[in-house]
Write an enzyme that holds these catalytic residues in place. Structure first.
Site, mmCIF file in Angstrom:
data_model
loop_
_atom_site.group_PDB
_atom_site.id
_atom_site.type_symbol
_atom_site.label_atom_id
_atom_site.label_comp_id
_atom_site.label_asym_id
_atom_site.label_seq_id
_atom_site.Cartn_x
_atom_site.Cartn_y
_atom_site.Cartn_z
ATOM 1 N N HIS A 323 0.813 -1.208 0.000
ATOM 2 C CA HIS A 323 0.000 0.000 0.000
ATOM 3 C C HIS A 323 0.851 1.264 0.000
ATOM 4 C CE1 HIS A 323 -3.369 -2.665 1.042
ATOM 5 N NE2 HIS A 323 -4.136 -1.693 0.603
ATOM 6 N N GLY A 324 2.070 1.181 0.458
ATOM 7 C CA GLY A 324 2.903 2.369 0.432
ATOM 8 C C GLY A 324 4.251 2.141 1.083
#
Length: 466
Positions: A323-324
């Site tokens: 996600h990041g």
């Protein structure tokens, strides 16, 4: 170009007319889709389109070698998977790991200077990487023959699912591309319903929630009471669901109008009684991808109870990292991993579904609050911001609340949420009863009213950043 912008809507209407003018030529329709998909990527950056094309050529070459090799297919598969992961890591995680490695070198007094390189993350890289992995594995398992190059290029670049998913599986989506018979518009009333719901969710509800609750509270949490801070967490949980499920509704509707089916990505996740069920309902295409391509290859639940929990933690940590590139996303993934492991331990020693069987409402409330707590790390830009929010949540016990009405309203929404389950189906049935002559007018009226009530500006899709 945002898929919710007026410009995209007008362009899509024109494209829709041209696309279906060639209904008897599905191969030409594929060419139109491929060109339009690359134009959308190039609208962000021409370099992104070049990177996507080079990546497509490289993965396609590997797939040909896998299919044509009897003795070295596994080696070619590993090479393709490593190349896909390295490509994703270089673009998405270089800055994060450069900073961490440089800090480690400085701590160890090593005179190594890791170069600073500005790396722009190509739009959709996470999703077309996942698509390519699905394709390579399907070729290795002989689930699919090698696709025609331009069909494969469209599979990776298909614009409805390129920016923020859902994640398509090669064995189910490529056959939709490689058709020889004329396509048809699929479930038009459902498609229009999904598009309307998307605009309401993202433009209106999500925008209002963000503007009135999420942004002000998360901008300065130390100024707010515990009640207000809980409203901030609850509101963000609602916003990200409305934003992401709204995006999925929109692209699913667009795909249906183009004659394609995308996988189901949401199934009322906040009705879940536990974290496992939540992940069976939230971003389903991602959770199933992680299950099939990470968790099961690690051993799944086949290697004993302790090893199973290790595999769960690794899968959820990788989910957070996907996600990041930041410590907050890793913590978010770890929180979900710890929660699922704890649930597995409870199931083992006191029985599966022990709380749910005794009180479904309590089970839902516990799951909801834990999920909202984890969203804190997802929403905050830095670990320091998350700590500030946690500090305020543990110390600001005052009776002065700015959002007590919002707190009560969210509580009411939580309990009536199950009633909303049939809204999409009910709405599609109602639209089917309207005379087709008046349907476009009704459709435009709803969209105009929604945009009129929504905050100004075109909202961003949160998951487009991942």
């Amino acid at each position: 170009m945002s898929y919710l912008s007026i410009e995209f809507g007008l362009i899509f209407v024109g494209f829709f007319a041209i696309y279906w003018a060639f209904r008897l030529l599905p191969k030409f329709q594929n060419i139109l889709l491929l060109i339009s998909s690359y134009l959308i990527v190039a609208s962000y950056s021409f370099q992104f389109a070049v990177i996507l094309f080079i990546y497509t050529c490289a993965i396609y070459f590997v797939s040909v070698m896998i299919a044509g090799s009897k003795h070295h297919a596994k080696r070619w598969l590993i090479l393709g998977l490593v190349a896909a992961i390295i490509n994703l890591a270089l673009f998405k995680y270089f800055d994060f790991f450069r900073y961490e490695l440089q800090s480690l070198c400085n701590y160890l007094n090593l005179s190594i200077l890791i170069p600073v390189v500005t790396v722009l993350i190509p739009i959709g890289i996470s999703f077309y990487t996942f698509h390519s992995v699905s394709y390579l594995v399907s070729i290795k398992k002989r689930e699919l023959p090698v696709a025609r190059f331009w069909d494969f290029a469209l599979f990776l670049a298909f614009f409805p699912s390129l920016i923020a998913g859902p994640i398509n599986r090669a064995k189910t989506f490529l056959p939709q591309i490689a058709v020889n018979q004329p396509r048809d518009i699929l479930e038009p009333f459902r498609a229009f319903t999904l598009i309307i719901l998307a605009v309401i969710k993202v433009y209106c509800l999500g925008g209002l929630i963000s503007e009135n609750w999420v942004t002000p509270i998360f901008s300065n949490p130390l100024e707010y009471s515990v009640i207000d801070l809980l409203v901030g967490l609850y509101a963000y949980a609602m916003q990200i669901y409305l934003n992401f499920s709204g995006y999925t509704d929109l692209v699913t509707g667009i795909a249906l109008l183009l004659g394609f089916r995308l996988p189901i990505n949401f199934n009322f996740p906040y009705l879940a009684f536990n974290l496992r069920e939540f992940w069976d309902r939230w971003h389903i295409s991602l959770s199933h991808w992680i299950r099939d391509y990470i968790y099961i290859p690690l051993g799944g639940s086949r290697c004993g109870f302790v090893r199973t929990q290790v595999n769960v933690m690794l899968a959820m940590l990788l989910s957070g990292l996907w996600h990041g590139a930041g410590i907050n996303f890793i913590i978010w993934g770890a929180c979900h991993g710890i929660g699922i492991v704890f649930l597995n331990i409870l199931d083992r020693f006191i029985g599966r579904g022990w709380i749910t069987q005794r009180s479904p409402t309590v089970a839902r409330l516990l799951s909801w609050h834990y999920i909202c707590f984890t969203w804190l790390f997802f929403c905050c830009e830095s670990f320091t911001d998350a700590l500030d929010y946690l500090y305020a949540l543990c110390h600001n016990f005052t009776v002065d609340s700015h959002y007590i009405g919002a707190f009560i309203s969210i509580g009411i929404v939580f309990f009536i949420y199950p009633i909303c389950k049939n809204i999409p189906t009910w709405s599609a049935v109602q639209f089917s009863k309207i005379n087709s002559v008046y349907l476009p007018v009704f459709f435009i009226l709803i969209l105009w009213l929604t945009i009129y009530l929504a905050p100004s500006g075109v909202p961003n899709f949160i998951y487009a950043n991942f």
